[in-house]
Design an enzyme around this catalytic site. Structure first.
Site, PDB file in Angstrom:
ATOM      1  N   ASP A   1      53.610  18.942  40.974  1.00  0.00           N
ATOM      2  CA  ASP A   1      53.806  17.719  40.028  1.00  0.00           C
ATOM      3  C   ASP A   1      53.866  16.654  41.364  1.00  0.00           C
ATOM      4  O   ASP A   1      54.376  16.688  42.193  1.00  0.00           O
ATOM      5  CB  ASP A   1      55.097  17.692  39.428  1.00  0.00           C
TER       6      ASP A   1
ATOM      7  N   HIS B   1      60.781  21.631  34.598  1.00  0.00           N
ATOM      8  CA  HIS B   1      60.831  21.295  36.143  1.00  0.00           C
ATOM      9  C   HIS B   1      61.724  22.308  36.717  1.00  0.00           C
ATOM     10  O   HIS B   1      62.835  22.452  36.359  1.00  0.00           O
ATOM     11  CB  HIS B   1      61.171  19.942  36.326  1.00  0.00           C
TER      12      HIS B   1
ATOM     13  N   HIS C   1      56.550  23.288  29.755  1.00  0.00           N
ATOM     14  CA  HIS C   1      57.123  21.998  30.460  1.00  0.00           C
ATOM     15  C   HIS C   1      58.499  22.316  31.043  1.00  0.00           C
ATOM     16  O   HIS C   1      59.283  22.108  30.306  1.00  0.00           O
ATOM     17  CB  HIS C   1      56.670  20.837  29.457  1.00  0.00           C
TER      18      HIS C   1
ATOM     19  N   HIS D   1      52.265  13.873  32.305  1.00  0.00           N
ATOM     20  CA  HIS D   1      53.201  13.206  31.487  1.00  0.00           C
ATOM     21  C   HIS D   1      52.729  12.123  31.158  1.00  0.00           C
ATOM     22  O   HIS D   1      52.187  11.302  31.890  1.00  0.00           O
ATOM     23  CB  HIS D   1      54.405  12.847  32.250  1.00  0.00           C
TER      24      HIS D   1
ATOM     25  N   GLU E   1      55.529   9.109  27.200  1.00  0.00           N
ATOM     26  CA  GLU E   1      56.759   9.420  27.187  1.00  0.00           C
ATOM     27  C   GLU E   1      57.670   7.925  27.116  1.00  0.00           C
ATOM     28  O   GLU E   1      58.643   7.745  26.364  1.00  0.00           O
ATOM     29  CB  GLU E   1      57.200  10.085  28.438  1.00  0.00           C
TER      30      GLU E   1
ATOM     31  N   GLY F   1      57.430  11.053  36.729  1.00  0.00           N
ATOM     32  CA  GLY F   1      57.741   9.911  37.306  1.00  0.00           C
ATOM     33  C   GLY F   1      57.473   8.793  36.161  1.00  0.00           C
ATOM     34  O   GLY F   1      57.535   9.073  35.288  1.00  0.00           O
TER      35      GLY F   1
END
Ligand code: ADE
Ligand code: ZN
Length: 343
Positions: free
Chosen positions: A146, A20, A18, A207, A210, A180
């Site tokens: 993503d 970015h 994970h 995701h 979160e 997002g």
């Protein structure tokens, strides 16, 4: 001087699942990108960034501010050369931490929505870096396209269908995900698109849990997500914990990220230890190292020092990361055997 623990962590072959690409770019690299751009004939003539200006982009105080910072950094990437350098730097740093394989999110959704430009030319730069890194350092890398969930399913469809189309030529495009703001858009609106992506041979991540409660994680599981990013709030739901344990659904845990974005009130309250002790499939990840000031090695060190993971348990976390990767079985077995040899 590197401590014993740091040396041990570096020796463990591990996967980063994970991360970015845009969140791995340091302010220094942003400055370098802007300087190289000026020097390149035919490149867009944008002003050179000072280091102070670059650093200012990385400031935020809450989750919404964090997403805006992430967008501001992504907007600094203009060309294949920019994506190439960002990817190369990221992979070099991963290799230095003993990461042997990475599955990296790239925010195609941001490029499409804010830029209205095609992604293929930019991707060419990422691929050049991926191949160079594998040749130079032996590290392998898959890309996960993503989408930004709060831009809605139509925008996500553009991202996922592009992944499905491009993966024929570029098998390094392994899967899709949604990032997002899940407070604005849950998982359910993406159900059909996830089904379509799966049918196209893409692996599914999301995701979830979160910034919202366990319902967000149920939603991600229900639309077929194979791995859950963050899953911070699973701890609030015993039934969910039981399902995650029974099905061994891999969790992409990002401890520092959760505290820095204020998704988790404090380090002491992070559930990573409870998850591990409950038999959940925990993996440790860095998410956006340049925004959080913490790389993968730091995250493992935190697991040891703050959450009392023993060396054998750290090895188990590394083993989980390889197991939960989308690598073919024979590559997993080879790395798992190498992991067993580490003393
Ligand atoms: N994009 C980059 N990092 C993210 C995170 N932690 N949550 C949601 N979207 C993201
Ligand atoms: Zn993330």
């Amino acid at each position: 001087m590197a401590t014993d623990l740091s040396m041990y962590l570096r020796r463990l072959p591990k996967a980063e699942l994970h991360l970015h690409l845009e969140g791995a770019i340091s302010p220094e690299t942003l400055v370098e990108l802007s300087e190289r751009r000026i020097a390149r004939p035919g490149a867009a003539k944008l002003p050179v960034l000072t280091l102070d200006e670059a650093r200012a982009l990385y400031r935020y105080t809450d989750f919404s501010g964090f997403l805006l910072a992430f967008k501001a950094i992504t907007e600094q990437l203009h060309s294949a050369e920019d994506y190439e350098l960002a990817s190369l730097r990221m992979l070099e740093r991963l290799h230095a931490q003993g990461v042997v394989h990475a599955e990296v999110y790239v925010s195609v959704g941001v490029v499409y929505y804010w830029r209205r430009t095609s992604f293929e030319p930019l991707f060419a730069g990422m691929e050049r870096a991926r191949i160079a890194a594998e040749q130079q350092w032996g590290i392998t890398c898959f890309w996960i396209f993503d989408a930004v969930r709060h831009f809605g399913p139509e925008e996500a469809a553009r991202v996922f269908r592009k992944a499905a189309e491009m993966r024929h030529e570029f098998p390094s495009i392994i899967g899709i995900g949604i990032g997002g703001d899940e407070r604005r858009t849950g998982a359910e609106p993406f159900r059909e698109l996830y089904e379509e992506a799966r049918a196209a041979g893409l692996r599914l991540t999301a995701h979830a849990g979160e910034t919202v409660g366990p319902g967000g994680i149920w939603g991600a599981i229900n639309i077929g997500a194979e791995r859950i990013g963050h899953a911070l709030t699973a701890i609030e739901d015993a039934d969910l914990m039981a399902v995650l344990a029974e099905r061994q659904i891999p969790l992409e845990i990002c401890i520092t990220s959760n505290v820095r974005t204020a998704s988790c009130a404090s380090l002491a309250e992070h559930p990573v230890r409870s998850y591990f002790d409950a038999g959940l499939m925990v993996t440790i990840n860095s998410d956006d190292p340049a925004l959080f000031g913490s790389d993968l090695e730091d995250e493992y060190r935190l697991a040891a020092q703050q959450f009392d993971f023993t060396r054998e348990q750290l090895r188990e976390l590394a083993s989980n990361s390889l197991e939960a990767s989308f690598l073919p079985p024979e590559r997993k077995v080879a790395w798992l055997q190498a992991l067993e040899q580490v003393v």
